[in-house]
Design an enzyme around this catalytic site. Structure first.
Site, PDB file in Angstrom:
ATOM      1  CE1 TYR A  28       7.479   5.104  -1.734  1.00 31.78           C
ATOM      2  CE2 TYR A  28       5.751   6.443  -3.258  1.00 31.78           C
ATOM      3  CZ  TYR A  28       6.375   5.058  -2.347  1.00 31.78           C
ATOM      4  OH  TYR A  28       5.424   3.780  -2.422  1.00 31.78           O
ATOM      5  CB  VAL A  84       1.754  13.204  -1.515  1.00 34.09           C
ATOM      6  CG1 VAL A  84       0.957  12.365  -0.780  1.00 34.09           C
ATOM      7  CG2 VAL A  84       3.047  13.821  -0.437  1.00 34.09           C
ATOM      8  CG  HIS A  91      -1.097   7.088   3.785  1.00 33.89           C
ATOM      9  ND1 HIS A  91      -0.256   6.870   4.738  1.00 33.89           N
ATOM     10  CD2 HIS A  91       0.222   7.033   2.711  1.00 33.89           C
ATOM     11  CE1 HIS A  91       1.230   7.206   5.776  1.00 33.89           C
ATOM     12  NE2 HIS A  91       1.706   7.477   4.329  1.00 33.89           N
TER      13      HIS A  91
END
Length: 166
Positions: A28, A84, A91
């Site tokens: 990501y 992350v 989230h």
């Protein structure tokens, strides 16, 4: 806040026979995972281990991919790589907690796994941790997997000892 405390790092283990590692990457934040992967490659090369890399959509999919690959019996160890970064919603907490918990459960089942999923507040923190010339968390995750492979080979599972205490 980071400290200047010195950390001890174990030397790479001596491994009897070839080692096949699989890095499962959630790209990501591709610049970050590319840095992590550089560290993994360097550590695998230093240990004489072969490395295969696969990508999955996100950090939550990493444990499932590791579990599937482990069942195949094709790999000795695994490296989980992702990033992350805290956002405006909860989230972040879900992804961090659930991916970490699932990887821990795989480890408790005997999967030789190094966790290189960065959980950070800012992109700058991730960059420092992913940099192979910086904190080299990818290399550290690969080293962790290799140490667990060495332990698994030291303590092989046998049918006679399976399920018995002592």
């Amino acid at each position: 806040m980071a400290s200047n405390t010195q950390h001890h790092e174990l030397a790479l283990p001596r491994l009897d026979g070839p080692v096949r590692l699989l890095a499962v990457v959630a790209p990501y934040y591709k610049d970050i995972t590319d840095g992590l992967l550089q560290g993994v490659r360097a550590t695998a090369d230093a240990a004489g281990a072969s490395l295969e890399v696969i990508e999955v959509p996100g950090a939550l999919e990493i444990p499932t991919a590791v579990g599937l690959a482990h069942r195949s019996g094709q790999y000795d160890g695994f490296v989980a790589l992702g990033c992350v970064i805290r956002g405006e919603t909860t989230h972040y907490d879900t992804v961090c907690n659930d991916s970490s918990r699932a990887l821990t459960l795989l480890g408790l089942q005997g999967v030789c796994l190094g966790n290189g999923i960065l959980t950070v507040e800012t992109l700058a923190q991730a960059q420092v941790r992913a940099d192979p010339a910086g904190q080299n968390k990818g290399g550290g995750a690969a080293a962790a997997a290799l140490h667990l492979v060495a332990l698994a080979r030291r303590w092989p599972r046998t049918e006679q000892t399976q399920g018995q205490g002592a």
